[in-house]
Design an enzyme around this catalytic site. Structure first.
Site, PDB file in Angstrom:
ATOM      1  N   PHE A 123       0.979  -1.217  -0.057  1.00  0.00           N
ATOM      2  CA  PHE A 123      -0.005  -0.024   0.066  1.00  0.00           C
ATOM      3  C   PHE A 123       0.812   1.230  -0.003  1.00  0.00           C
ATOM      4  CE2 PHE A 123      -4.438   1.102   1.557  1.00  0.00           C
ATOM      5  CZ  PHE A 123      -4.942   0.159   0.446  1.00  0.00           C
ATOM      6  N   GLN A 236      -7.611  14.697   4.528  1.00  0.00           N
ATOM      7  CA  GLN A 236      -7.109  13.610   3.338  1.00  0.00           C
ATOM      8  C   GLN A 236      -8.124  13.744   2.090  1.00  0.00           C
ATOM      9  OE1 GLN A 236      -6.269   9.154   3.544  1.00  0.00           O
ATOM     10  NE2 GLN A 236      -4.421  10.260   3.714  1.00  0.00           N
ATOM     11  N   HIS A 238      -8.438  11.304  -0.899  1.00  0.00           N
ATOM     12  CA  HIS A 238      -7.875  10.120  -1.307  1.00  0.00           C
ATOM     13  C   HIS A 238      -7.736  10.507  -2.993  1.00  0.00           C
ATOM     14  CE1 HIS A 238      -7.697   6.067  -2.548  1.00  0.00           C
ATOM     15  NE2 HIS A 238      -7.455   5.561  -1.453  1.00  0.00           N
ATOM     16  N   LEU A 252     -15.294   5.582  -3.452  1.00  0.00           N
ATOM     17  CA  LEU A 252     -13.682   5.118  -3.442  1.00  0.00           C
ATOM     18  C   LEU A 252     -13.359   4.045  -4.246  1.00  0.00           C
ATOM     19  CD1 LEU A 252     -11.252   6.219  -1.589  1.00  0.00           C
ATOM     20  CD2 LEU A 252     -11.574   3.999  -0.392  1.00  0.00           C
ATOM     21  N   GLU A 255      -6.867   2.127  -2.715  1.00  0.00           N
ATOM     22  CA  GLU A 255      -5.497   1.904  -3.062  1.00  0.00           C
ATOM     23  C   GLU A 255      -5.006   0.544  -3.499  1.00  0.00           C
ATOM     24  OE1 GLU A 255      -3.744   4.576  -0.604  1.00  0.00           O
ATOM     25  OE2 GLU A 255      -1.872   3.766  -0.507  1.00  0.00           O
ATOM     26  N   ARG A 311      -0.620   9.631  -0.183  1.00  0.00           N
ATOM     27  CA  ARG A 311      -2.069  10.204  -0.849  1.00  0.00           C
ATOM     28  C   ARG A 311      -1.746  11.365  -1.438  1.00  0.00           C
ATOM     29  NH1 ARG A 311      -6.380   6.597   2.552  1.00  0.00           N
ATOM     30  NH2 ARG A 311      -5.604   4.468   1.773  1.00  0.00           N
ATOM     31  N   HIS A 377     -11.797  12.200   1.804  1.00  0.00           N
ATOM     32  CA  HIS A 377     -11.611  10.737   2.564  1.00  0.00           C
ATOM     33  C   HIS A 377     -11.778  10.600   3.816  1.00  0.00           C
ATOM     34  CE1 HIS A 377     -11.340   6.362   2.314  1.00  0.00           C
ATOM     35  NE2 HIS A 377     -10.274   6.464   2.644  1.00  0.00           N
ATOM     36  N   ARG A 412      -2.328  10.634   6.586  1.00  0.00           N
ATOM     37  CA  ARG A 412      -2.597   9.128   6.938  1.00  0.00           C
ATOM     38  C   ARG A 412      -2.325   8.085   5.829  1.00  0.00           C
ATOM     39  NH1 ARG A 412      -6.418   4.892   6.573  1.00  0.00           N
ATOM     40  NH2 ARG A 412      -8.022   6.283   5.375  1.00  0.00           N
TER      41      ARG A 412
HETATM   42  C1  LIG Z   1     -14.661   3.652   1.165  1.00  0.00           C
HETATM   43  C2  LIG Z   1     -13.860   3.569   2.236  1.00  0.00           C
HETATM   44  C3  LIG Z   1     -12.601   2.566   2.347  1.00  0.00           C
HETATM   45  C4  LIG Z   1     -11.760   2.507   3.329  1.00  0.00           C
HETATM   46  N1  LIG Z   1     -10.610   1.752   3.243  1.00  0.00           N
HETATM   47  C5  LIG Z   1      -9.819   1.480   4.475  1.00  0.00           C
HETATM   48  C6  LIG Z   1      -8.851   0.780   4.340  1.00  0.00           C
HETATM   49  O1  LIG Z   1      -8.731  -0.432   3.642  1.00  0.00           O
HETATM   50  N2  LIG Z   1      -8.132   0.668   5.317  1.00  0.00           N
HETATM   51  C7  LIG Z   1      -8.025   1.720   6.328  1.00  0.00           C
HETATM   52  O2  LIG Z   1      -7.045   1.727   7.581  1.00  0.00           O
HETATM   53  N3  LIG Z   1      -9.181   2.545   6.305  1.00  0.00           N
HETATM   54  C8  LIG Z   1     -10.009   2.825   5.505  1.00  0.00           C
HETATM   55  N4  LIG Z   1     -10.967   3.571   5.514  1.00  0.00           N
HETATM   56  C9  LIG Z   1     -10.969   4.382   6.532  1.00  0.00           C
HETATM   57  C10 LIG Z   1     -11.636   3.633   7.652  1.00  0.00           C
HETATM   58  O3  LIG Z   1     -12.649   2.962   7.258  1.00  0.00           O
HETATM   59  C11 LIG Z   1     -12.438   4.536   8.804  1.00  0.00           C
HETATM   60  O4  LIG Z   1     -11.344   5.871   9.054  1.00  0.00           O
HETATM   61  C12 LIG Z   1     -12.764   4.081  10.053  1.00  0.00           C
HETATM   62  O5  LIG Z   1     -13.306   2.811   9.630  1.00  0.00           O
HETATM   63  C13 LIG Z   1     -13.303   4.784  11.002  1.00  0.00           C
HETATM   64  O6  LIG Z   1     -13.868   4.229  12.153  1.00  0.00           O
HETATM   65  P1  LIG Z   1     -14.670   4.566  13.397  1.00  0.00           P
HETATM   66  O7  LIG Z   1     -14.786   3.496  14.222  1.00  0.00           O
HETATM   67  O8  LIG Z   1     -13.787   5.667  13.639  1.00  0.00           O
HETATM   68  O9  LIG Z   1     -15.886   5.202  12.778  1.00  0.00           O
HETATM   69  P2  LIG Z   1     -16.968   4.469  11.845  1.00  0.00           P
HETATM   70  O10 LIG Z   1     -16.573   3.135  11.546  1.00  0.00           O
HETATM   71  O11 LIG Z   1     -17.463   5.509  10.823  1.00  0.00           O
HETATM   72  O12 LIG Z   1     -18.264   4.459  12.895  1.00  0.00           O
HETATM   73  C14 LIG Z   1     -18.670   5.873  13.601  1.00  0.00           C
HETATM   74  C15 LIG Z   1     -19.882   5.329  14.269  1.00  0.00           C
HETATM   75  O13 LIG Z   1     -20.355   6.442  14.737  1.00  0.00           O
HETATM   76  C16 LIG Z   1     -21.840   6.652  14.764  1.00  0.00           C
HETATM   77  N5  LIG Z   1     -22.421   7.929  14.820  1.00  0.00           N
HETATM   78  C17 LIG Z   1     -21.861   9.156  14.114  1.00  0.00           C
HETATM   79  N6  LIG Z   1     -22.517  10.028  14.982  1.00  0.00           N
HETATM   80  C18 LIG Z   1     -23.310   9.630  15.871  1.00  0.00           C
HETATM   81  C19 LIG Z   1     -24.153  10.232  16.918  1.00  0.00           C
HETATM   82  N7  LIG Z   1     -24.149  11.632  16.780  1.00  0.00           N
HETATM   83  N8  LIG Z   1     -24.697   9.449  17.685  1.00  0.00           N
HETATM   84  C20 LIG Z   1     -24.562   8.187  17.760  1.00  0.00           C
HETATM   85  N9  LIG Z   1     -23.569   7.552  16.641  1.00  0.00           N
HETATM   86  C21 LIG Z   1     -23.154   8.358  15.997  1.00  0.00           C
HETATM   87  C22 LIG Z   1     -22.074   6.126  13.404  1.00  0.00           C
HETATM   88  O14 LIG Z   1     -23.465   5.588  13.181  1.00  0.00           O
HETATM   89  C23 LIG Z   1     -21.097   4.835  13.390  1.00  0.00           C
HETATM   90  O15 LIG Z   1     -21.707   3.844  14.051  1.00  0.00           O
HETATM   91  C24 LIG Z   1     -11.840   3.566   4.432  1.00  0.00           C
HETATM   92  C25 LIG Z   1     -12.972   4.309   4.532  1.00  0.00           C
HETATM   93  C26 LIG Z   1     -13.848   4.362   3.647  1.00  0.00           C
HETATM   94  C27 LIG Z   1     -15.058   5.414   3.514  1.00  0.00           C
END
Ligand SMILES: Cc1cc2nc3c(=O)[nH]c(=O)nc-3n(C[C@H](O)[C@H](O)[C@H](O)COP(=O)(O)OP(=O)(O)OC[C@H]3O[C@@H](n4cnc5c(N)ncnc54)[C@H](O)[C@@H]3O)c2cc1C
Length: 610
Positions: A123, A236, A238, A252, A255, A311, A377, A412
């Site tokens: 990556f 970021q 992407h 998306l 990568e 990126r 992203h 990142r």
């Molecule tokens: C398409 C895509 C592909 C990606 N691929 C990769 C990858 O291959 N490798 C990598 O390392 N990263 C990747 N990323 C980034 C990574 O997926 C995210 O940064 C990461 O999953 C974020 O996790 P999190 O637990 O912080 O938030 P999330 O998984 O987004 O969870 C957030 C949670 O908060 C909740 N929430 C939000 N606001 C509120 C509120 N007011 N009240 C109650 N609940 C709320 C939502 O409902 C959700 O449950 C990718 C991102 C995307 C969009």
């Protein structure tokens, strides 16, 4: 007023957000006997984590045994342009392998090497194949595993429940007011600690890979009770989002396509990334097609292709090609894997990409190149936390995952988010556990504070006229896209701030006149308040950083400035409004500094203390 008829639920710890970070944090709390609840805006398992494609970074060394935590740490610091919190990057690199193995013990089935070990792919910015993955559906496997494990820990999951604001008692966390999205009824969570894990705020931009949930809610809630935000100028973009058809613009393209051999071409068929290799990375990047091909074939002496630069570099290169008239028909570049790998390989390693383009654009990526362009992203910035226990400056308030800042600095590396969620999710759980166990007095949720939150929320329903929340959101997205985009100038940012000021007053007059039940207009209006905090914070921080570093490019301040390394920018709430200020960075330990600046030879041979 008496709010005793509001539904009340009590937990020792309330986790806001059910993505990877939130669930991992909740597991840690429940495992140690705390009554733990999770709330999420949508259904359990439907967070951003499920969308993650390429993989999770950890120096397991399964595919290249030269890898170790020090090289992962070095890559992360270099990728973050040395603005990362040193201690966070250290903890992350050291603990990621353990978290991945733990996930495997809990049932995650990763792709395997011929020897039956967890397979790892290349990556951008990672020196060695480091991303454990499941095809290009890694997030699904991670969330499925965490979700299964979490329900067996007795954690209470409250779905479709949106947090509105934190309640404090004597400046310590005592509760959170939320509402059920279906009925619109309010619910008070009385709790000793809150772990914010709500993800980022990409929905402030028009072209984004983020879903409707990413409206910066955690950032807004934390900011309003006095928590600080850090590194908000670093958003970021992407390099590879879909650019066509318009309805899917921004979605998306992992990568992993480039990690598995995909190359970037302009409209003249030139492999242009060779023209954009930054001096800093020149020693470690292939400068001929021939060397890049040897690397793909597994020659360990060959250097990595320029498509796998970080990126920020790739996104700016695509933008430049388009600006200079060498873009693809829909304003992007071509990403070609069809001519590099057999169809069977592409379908096996990148099944989601294959289906995504087939279904959404009627394109077969095993036969023709994809058209791609930059998309907002990820937020490197977020709530400022202590590196070891994820506590904020508000006692009882913790943050982890994408809504917390500091780990990734100015940029990142791909794959470092999924590992960040697990490492810091666990540490946030540990932190909350110690905090809750140290509390001696009872906490109270003050009626007046509850009343204020309810009043702010219900005013939107009670107005007979006002602004349409969807149109206000659209206007905000236009401002962020045009004035706070991939390249910035002081003048544009200043104009952006003035326009945001108008949006701020428009938000005060939004209306969604109807019942609170099943009222998406009301939901949208409530999100706007947090989108506004997020947008203003990014813009103010971007104005203050007068240099170009990582994901933050200022046309009026080209290149990195020596002085830019000395500070991070924090955002805080004052009586006069939002304030952006520079804070001097802590010096790293000598060991970490040496590792970050060591040559690869030294680190591969296990020098520097090991
Ligand atoms: C398409 C895509 C592909 C990606 N691929 C990769 C990858 O291959 N490798 C990598 O390392 N990263 C990747 N990323 C980034 C990574 O997926 C995210 O940064 C990461 O999953 C974020 O996790 P999190 O637990 O912080 O938030 P999330 O998984 O987004 O969870 C957030 C949670 O908060 C909740 N929430 C939000 N606001 C509120 C509120 N007011 N009240 C109650 N609940 C709320 C939502 O409902 C959700 O449950 C990718 C991102 C995307 C969009």
């Amino acid at each position: 007023m008496d709010y005793s008829d509001i539904q009340t639920i009590e937990h020792d710890v309330l986790v806001v957000g059910a993505g990877g970070a939130g669930i991992r944090a909740a597991i840690e709390c429940a495992h140690h006997g705390l009554s733990t609840g999770i709330i999420s805006k949508s259904l359990l398992g439907k967070a951003h984590t499920v969308m993650a494609e390429g993989g999770i970074a950890a120096s397991l060394g399964n595919v290249d045994s030269r890898d170790n935590w020090k090289i992962h740490f070095r890559d992360t610091m270099r990728g973050g342009k040395f603005l990362n919190q040193w201690r966070m990057a250290e903890l992350h690199a050291k603990q990621a392998p353990e978290r991945v193995r733990e996930l495997e013990e809990w049932g995650a089935v990763f792709d395997r090497t011929d020897k039956g070990l967890i397979n790892q792919r290349n990556f951008g910015g990672h020196r060695y194949p480091r991303l454990a993955h499941v095809g290009d559906r890694t997030g699904l496997e991670i969330i499925r595993t965490l979700q299964d494990f979490c329900v067996h820990q007795g954690i209470a999951t409250h779905m479709e429940c949106t947090g509105l604001d934190i309640i404090l008692d004597d400046n310590r966390v005592s509760g959170l007011l939320a509402y059920w999205r279906d009925t619109g009824r309010f619910v008070l969570f009385k709790t000793k600690a809150i772990i914010m894990a709500t993800g980022g705020g990409g929905k402030a931009w028009k072209v984004t890979s983020n879903s409707w949930e990413y409206t910066g809610d955690g950032l807004g809630m934390a900011y309003r009770v006095g928590a600080e935000l850090i590194d908000m100028e670093f958003t970021q973009f992407h390099p590879t989002g879909m650019v066509w058809p318009p309805s899917v613009k921004g979605i998306l393209v992992t990568e992993g396509v480039r990690g598995d051999g995909g190359i970037l071409l302009n409209s003249e068929g030139t492999r242009f990334m060779f023209n954009y290799i930054p001096e800093k990375f020149a020693n470690e990047t292939a400068n001929t097609k021939e060397e890049a091909s040897r690397w793909l074939e597994g020659d360990k002496e060959a250097r990595r292709p320029p498509e796998l630069l970080t990126r920020d570099v790739v996104a700016r290169a695509i933008k430049k090609e388009v600006e200079e008239g060498r873009g693809s028909p829909n304003g992007g570049a071509y990403l070609d894997i069809a001519s590099r790998r057999p169809a069977e390989f592409i379908k096996r390693k990148l099944p989601s990409m294959y289906h995504q383009f087939k279904e959404l654009a009627e394109i077969d990526i095993t036969e023709v190149p994809m058209e791609v362009g930059p998309t907002l992203h990820y937020f490197m910035g977020g709530i400022r936390v202590n590196s070891d226990n994820q506590e904020t400056n508000i006692p009882g308030l913790f943050a982890c995952g994408e809504c917390a800042g500091g780990m990734h600095g100015a940029n990142r590396l791909g794959g470092n988010s999924l590992s960040d969620l697990l490492v810091f999710g666990k540490l946030a759980g540990d932190g909350a556990l110690h905090y809750v166990n140290s509390l001696t007095s009872k906490l109270i949720c003050n009626n007046e504070d509850i009343g204020k939150v309810i009043k702010n929320a219900t005013e939107i329903l009670n107005r007979n006229e006002g602004n349409n929340p969807y149109l206000v959101h659209e206007e905000l997205q236009n401002i962020m896209q045009n004035n706070v985009g991939i390249v910035r100038t002081g003048e544009e940012l200043q104009i952006g701030l003035e326009k945001l000021d108008k949006i701020k007053s428009d938000i005060k007059k939004v209306y969604a006149h109807a019942s609170a039940q099943y009222n998406p207009g009301w939901n949208e209006a409530l999100d706007l308040v947090n989108l506004m905090v997020t947008s203003e914070a990014v813009t103010r921080a971007a104005l203050l950083r007068e240099e170009s570093r990582g994901a933050h490019t200022r046309l009026d301040f080209e290149g990195e400035h020596e002085d830019g390394l000395r500070y991070n920018i924090i955002i805080k709430k004052t009586e006069q409004g939002m304030l952006a200020e520079k804070i001097i960075r802590e010096s790293p330990s000598r060991e970490l500094e040496e590792i970050a600046h060591a040559s690869l030879d030294e680190l591969e041979k296990g020098k520097n203390g090991e």
